[in-house]
Design a protein around this motif. Structure first.
Motif, PDB file in Angstrom:
ATOM      1  N   ASN A 446      15.596  -4.087  -7.136  1.00  0.00           N
ATOM      2  CA  ASN A 446      14.484  -3.358  -5.643  1.00  0.00           C
ATOM      3  C   ASN A 446      13.568  -2.722  -7.377  1.00  0.00           C
ATOM      4  O   ASN A 446      14.712  -0.924  -8.388  1.00  0.00           O
ATOM      5  N   MET A 447      12.642  -2.894  -7.101  1.00  0.00           N
ATOM      6  CA  MET A 447      11.357  -2.824  -7.722  1.00  0.00           C
ATOM      7  C   MET A 447      10.660  -1.864  -7.310  1.00  0.00           C
ATOM      8  O   MET A 447       9.746  -1.040  -8.052  1.00  0.00           O
ATOM      9  N   GLY A 448      11.305  -0.499  -6.371  1.00  0.00           N
ATOM     10  CA  GLY A 448      10.327   0.071  -5.539  1.00  0.00           C
ATOM     11  C   GLY A 448      10.046   0.250  -4.288  1.00  0.00           C
ATOM     12  O   GLY A 448       9.154  -1.368  -4.097  1.00  0.00           O
ATOM     13  N   ARG A 449      10.077   1.045  -3.813  1.00  0.00           N
ATOM     14  CA  ARG A 449       9.895   0.233  -1.479  1.00  0.00           C
ATOM     15  C   ARG A 449       8.538   0.771  -2.052  1.00  0.00           C
ATOM     16  O   ARG A 449       7.562   1.394  -2.784  1.00  0.00           O
ATOM     17  N   ILE A 450       7.787   0.258  -1.257  1.00  0.00           N
ATOM     18  CA  ILE A 450       5.780   0.298  -0.972  1.00  0.00           C
ATOM     19  C   ILE A 450       6.184   2.015  -0.491  1.00  0.00           C
ATOM     20  O   ILE A 450       6.896   2.667   0.160  1.00  0.00           O
ATOM     21  N   ASN A 451       5.079   2.239  -0.938  1.00  0.00           N
ATOM     22  CA  ASN A 451       4.617   3.722  -0.373  1.00  0.00           C
ATOM     23  C   ASN A 451       3.739   3.924  -0.271  1.00  0.00           C
ATOM     24  O   ASN A 451       2.933   5.448  -0.055  1.00  0.00           O
ATOM     25  N   TYR A 452       3.275   3.699   0.042  1.00  0.00           N
ATOM     26  CA  TYR A 452       1.614   3.347   0.926  1.00  0.00           C
ATOM     27  C   TYR A 452       1.577   1.875   2.493  1.00  0.00           C
ATOM     28  O   TYR A 452       1.756   0.731   1.982  1.00  0.00           O
ATOM     29  N   GLY A 453       0.844   2.628   3.431  1.00  0.00           N
ATOM     30  CA  GLY A 453       0.020   1.287   4.609  1.00  0.00           C
ATOM     31  C   GLY A 453       0.876   1.333   5.241  1.00  0.00           C
ATOM     32  O   GLY A 453       2.591   1.984   5.620  1.00  0.00           O
ATOM     33  N   PRO A 454       0.526  -0.010   5.591  1.00  0.00           N
ATOM     34  CA  PRO A 454       1.104  -0.435   7.172  1.00  0.00           C
ATOM     35  C   PRO A 454       2.901  -0.722   6.812  1.00  0.00           C
ATOM     36  O   PRO A 454       3.931  -0.731   7.577  1.00  0.00           O
ATOM     37  N   LEU A 455       3.661  -1.245   5.762  1.00  0.00           N
ATOM     38  CA  LEU A 455       4.286  -1.704   5.297  1.00  0.00           C
ATOM     39  C   LEU A 455       5.367  -0.685   4.799  1.00  0.00           C
ATOM     40  O   LEU A 455       6.209  -1.716   3.974  1.00  0.00           O
ATOM     41  N   LEU A 456       5.297  -0.218   4.951  1.00  0.00           N
ATOM     42  CA  LEU A 456       6.350   1.403   4.629  1.00  0.00           C
ATOM     43  C   LEU A 456       7.886   0.919   4.520  1.00  0.00           C
ATOM     44  O   LEU A 456       8.422   1.204   3.637  1.00  0.00           O
ATOM     45  N   ARG A 457       8.285   0.142   5.626  1.00  0.00           N
ATOM     46  CA  ARG A 457       9.403   0.254   5.755  1.00  0.00           C
ATOM     47  C   ARG A 457       9.801  -0.979   5.508  1.00  0.00           C
ATOM     48  O   ARG A 457       9.837  -1.969   5.870  1.00  0.00           O
ATOM     49  N   ASP A 458      10.569  -0.840   3.596  1.00  0.00           N
ATOM     50  CA  ASP A 458      10.542  -1.408   2.903  1.00  0.00           C
ATOM     51  C   ASP A 458      12.494  -1.760   2.961  1.00  0.00           C
ATOM     52  O   ASP A 458      12.408  -0.650   1.429  1.00  0.00           O
ATOM     53  N   HIS A 459      13.268  -2.353   3.803  1.00  0.00           N
ATOM     54  CA  HIS A 459      14.586  -2.441   3.022  1.00  0.00           C
ATOM     55  C   HIS A 459      15.043  -3.344   1.715  1.00  0.00           C
ATOM     56  O   HIS A 459      13.587  -3.751   1.306  1.00  0.00           O
ATOM     57  N   LYS A 460      15.523  -2.908   0.622  1.00  0.00           N
ATOM     58  CA  LYS A 460      15.853  -3.440  -0.486  1.00  0.00           C
ATOM     59  C   LYS A 460      16.717  -4.305  -0.501  1.00  0.00           C
ATOM     60  O   LYS A 460      18.297  -4.194   0.557  1.00  0.00           O
ATOM     61  N   GLY A 461      16.705  -5.767  -0.852  1.00  0.00           N
ATOM     62  CA  GLY A 461      17.894  -6.900  -1.683  1.00  0.00           C
ATOM     63  C   GLY A 461      17.704  -7.888  -0.782  1.00  0.00           C
ATOM     64  O   GLY A 461      16.177  -8.825  -0.785  1.00  0.00           O
ATOM     65  N   ILE A 462      18.635  -8.714   0.059  1.00  0.00           N
ATOM     66  CA  ILE A 462      18.263 -10.193   0.835  1.00  0.00           C
ATOM     67  C   ILE A 462      18.297  -9.583   1.928  1.00  0.00           C
ATOM     68  O   ILE A 462      19.271  -8.807   2.784  1.00  0.00           O
ATOM     69  N   THR A 463      17.051  -9.360   2.794  1.00  0.00           N
ATOM     70  CA  THR A 463      17.021  -8.994   3.936  1.00  0.00           C
ATOM     71  C   THR A 463      16.925  -9.320   5.430  1.00  0.00           C
ATOM     72  O   THR A 463      17.408  -9.392   6.136  1.00  0.00           O
ATOM     73  N   GLU A 464      16.772 -11.059   5.194  1.00  0.00           N
ATOM     74  CA  GLU A 464      17.326 -11.584   6.432  1.00  0.00           C
ATOM     75  C   GLU A 464      18.181 -13.188   5.887  1.00  0.00           C
ATOM     76  O   GLU A 464      19.168 -12.973   7.228  1.00  0.00           O
TER      77      GLU A 464
END
Length: 604
Positions: A446-464
């Motif tokens: 996990n290199m850091g969750r998105i902190n700005y914009g419409p993609l803010l919902r940022d799960h980490k790891g293998i997400t699919e």
């Protein structure tokens, strides 16, 4: 009634017109031992106010478990500012952006699959309310109306850049009022139509954020608020860095000219940042405009006061302009504190190591799942996560796809590294599975969750999911590796013939060094590839040979007189197990910030 009021187009303090001259310092980016030094330098530069966000994920790292100690002691920071004669602006918005992990939102929110962020979703509001029930009573005694230094507080941060839910904004405003917050409340947004339409509230002071084009920015603001004071709540006088990009700087002469233009227009200003500090640990965020862009550990920001607290030529240029407007009564007449000492401790050889894959059970829990789950679904916030499965063979020339990897995965077959898959370049790996089958392990950072914009919902790891060609692989063992403690690690001496360490997988490397007198220093990792550094169990943050950051700032208060322990978690393998503690930073390749992008930019 608030002691700071708005009457027409002026701020009024104790009945007299006042100009707000503020600089941002985030308490959670500075070790507490240095808060006084940074605040005194802010005051000596000519500012009369310090501004800070409050980071929700710092104060409620786990749901219902709160922290207000050490670097999270916001009360002590505000009290100290008041003792030094500074007023305080606090921005306790649930969301802060700030290039901070997830924009300050706690990662555990993502464990609720149906929750909608930053809107009047009842579930989200219930979590904000529970946080405010703890935070705001701590701030209430510090309000100027109660004899404290807090003169204003923010309702939400740049909300017009994200949404237009006025019910949400009103809930936050009313929630602050109901909890006894009776100082001036405000919003801050970019100077565009959609931002000012979406992020402001009737009856609440509006402010704007920009880095240049003063006349144009304030003109747009005046279209919406013709009779309110002008205030740039975030004057972007520098910029932040992403990994794999040059280090950004902005000319101090240009900054001084823009400041002069603002003050000539009668505006108030808050410097974002006056002193940036450091994204210690896993708290650096990320942007995603065209692609995912993780932020570096340093938050120097090319601010007037450097990451390690030194005055810069930009500070002198700013101080000169402020003195022009404040005259003999300004704080800029005060003597500027001396620089803090720095020392060169020399080389430290790391002589013991611990192989990550031998220590997984000591570092965190493991679970069995049918398919890979993101961190948040197994109760993990930060760090790394490992996924292991067994694949039958033979299979020849197939493509291994990591579907929606976030953010960087090292792939191992039977413990041997076979490649890296990165979010910003998610190409498949060609693999051959032998007839007897093979164990496949994916170590995801996990290199850091998105902190700005419409993609803010940022799960980490293998997400699919993970697949070979079009066939999804099922039956996984998942190990959480939060690295919030290293107490369970077992180290062994590095063999003399360990030249092949880079092929053996990630290791923790341990060494010790003596300090006669603790002072600031910089850790250089010229022979290392990518990983983390821990000093006396404190997570300093990430390093990466791709830069631009080439050294990690190590504040003196994190050192002890006598023996100190350093652990480097290296993901690929060092050329030599030596670090250097130097008294000079290296900011890497330099790139200038184009001021023309700092007026209507979609990033903070």
């Amino acid at each position: 009634m608030s002691l700071l009021e708005v009457k027409g187009n002026q701020f009024i303090w104790h009945g007299e017109p006042v100009r707000l001259l503020s600089g941002a310092i985030h308490y959670f980016r500075v070790v507490p031992e240095y808060w006084r030094d940074r605040l005194l330098k802010l005051k000596a530069c000519g500012f009369n106010i310090v501004e800070t966000y409050a980071a929700w994920n710092v104060h409620e790292p786990k749901e219902g478990s709160f922290c207000f100690e050490g670097m999270a002691d916001i009360v002590q920071f505000i009290q100290l500012a008041g003792e030094l004669g500074l007023q305080v602006i606090v921005r306790p918005s649930p969301y802060i952006c700030a290039e901070w992990e997830f924009g300050g939102l706690p990662a555990w929110l993502l464990g609720y699959p149906d929750m909608r962020l930053r809107c009047s979703d009842p579930l989200f509001l219930s979590k904000v309310d529970a946080y405010y029930d703890v935070l705001l009573p701590k701030l209430r005694p510090l309000l100027s109306t109660n004899g404290g230094p807090i003169i204003a507080m923010q309702v939400e941060n740049e909300y017009g850049s994200y949404g237009n839910d006025k019910r949400y904004l009103e809930h936050l405003r009313q929630g602050m009022v109901d909890r006894g917050i009776d100082v001036l409340l405000f919003t801050s947004d970019g100077p565009t139509d959609e931002m000012l339409q979406g992020g402001t509230l009737p009856g609440v002071l509006a402010t704007v954020n920009f880095g240049s084009k003063v006349e144009e920015s304030f003109a747009k603001f005046r279209e919406y608020r013709p009779d309110e004071p002008l205030m740039c709540m975030e004057f972007w006088n520098g910029w932040f860095d992403h990994w794999m990009e040059p280090h950004h700087t902005r000319d101090g002469t240009d900054v001084a000219q823009v400041l002069d233009d603002m003050l000539q227009a009668g505006a108030s200003v808050n410097f974002y940042m006056f002193h940036g500090g450091t994204n210690f640990g896993f708290y650096s965020g990320a942007n995603h405009i065209q692609a995912y862009e993780p932020t570096v550990t340093s938050y120097d920001y090319d601010a007037p006061l450097s990451e390690w607290g030194d005055a810069t030529p930009k500070l002198e240029a700013v101080r000169h302009v402020l003195q022009k407007y404040t005259g003999e009564t300004g704080a800029a007449q005060e003597a500027f504190p001396d620089p803090l000492p720095r020392k060169r401790y020399g080389e430290v050889r790391l002589t013991r190591r611990s192989r990550l894959f031998d220590q997984l059970d000591a570092l965190g829990p493991r679970v069995e799942r049918t398919h890979p789950e993101p961190m948040e679904r197994v109760g993990q916030n930060y760090g790394f996560i490992a996924y292991t499965t067994f694949v039958n063979g033979p299979r020849r020339g197939q493509e291994l796809w990591l579907q929606e990897v976030r953010d960087r995965a090292q792939v191992f077959m039977n413990g041997v590294p076979i490649g890296v898959v990165e979010r910003w370049d998610p190409k498949p790996l060609k693999v051959d599975i032998p007839a007897e089958g093979a164990e496949l392990t994916l170590l995801v950072e996990n290199m850091g969750r998105i902190n700005y914009g419409p993609l803010l919902r940022d799960h980490k790891g293998i997400t699919e999911g993970v697949r070979l060609d079009n066939q999804f692989l099922y039956g996984w063992t998942i190990h959480s590796i939060p690295l919030d403690t290293l107490d369970g690690l077992s180290f062994q001496p590095i063999p003399d013939d360990a030249a092949g360490v880079a092929e053996a997988g990630p290791f923790f490397y341990e060494g010790f060094f003596e300090v006669d007198e603790p002072a600031d220093t910089f850790i250089r990792l010229d022979d290392w590839t990518k990983g983390l550094v821990f000093i006396n169990d404190f997570n300093l943050g990430r390093y990466w040979e791709k830069g631009p950051q080439k050294a990690l700032y190590l504040p003196g208060p994190l050192l002890r007189q006598g023996q100190n322990r350093i652990i480097v978690f290296e993901l690929h393998g060092p050329r030599e197990t030596v670090v250097r503690l130097d008294d000079t930073p290296d900011l890497g390749e330099i790139a200038s910030v184009d001021p023309s992008v700092l007026s209507f930019t979609t990033e903070e």
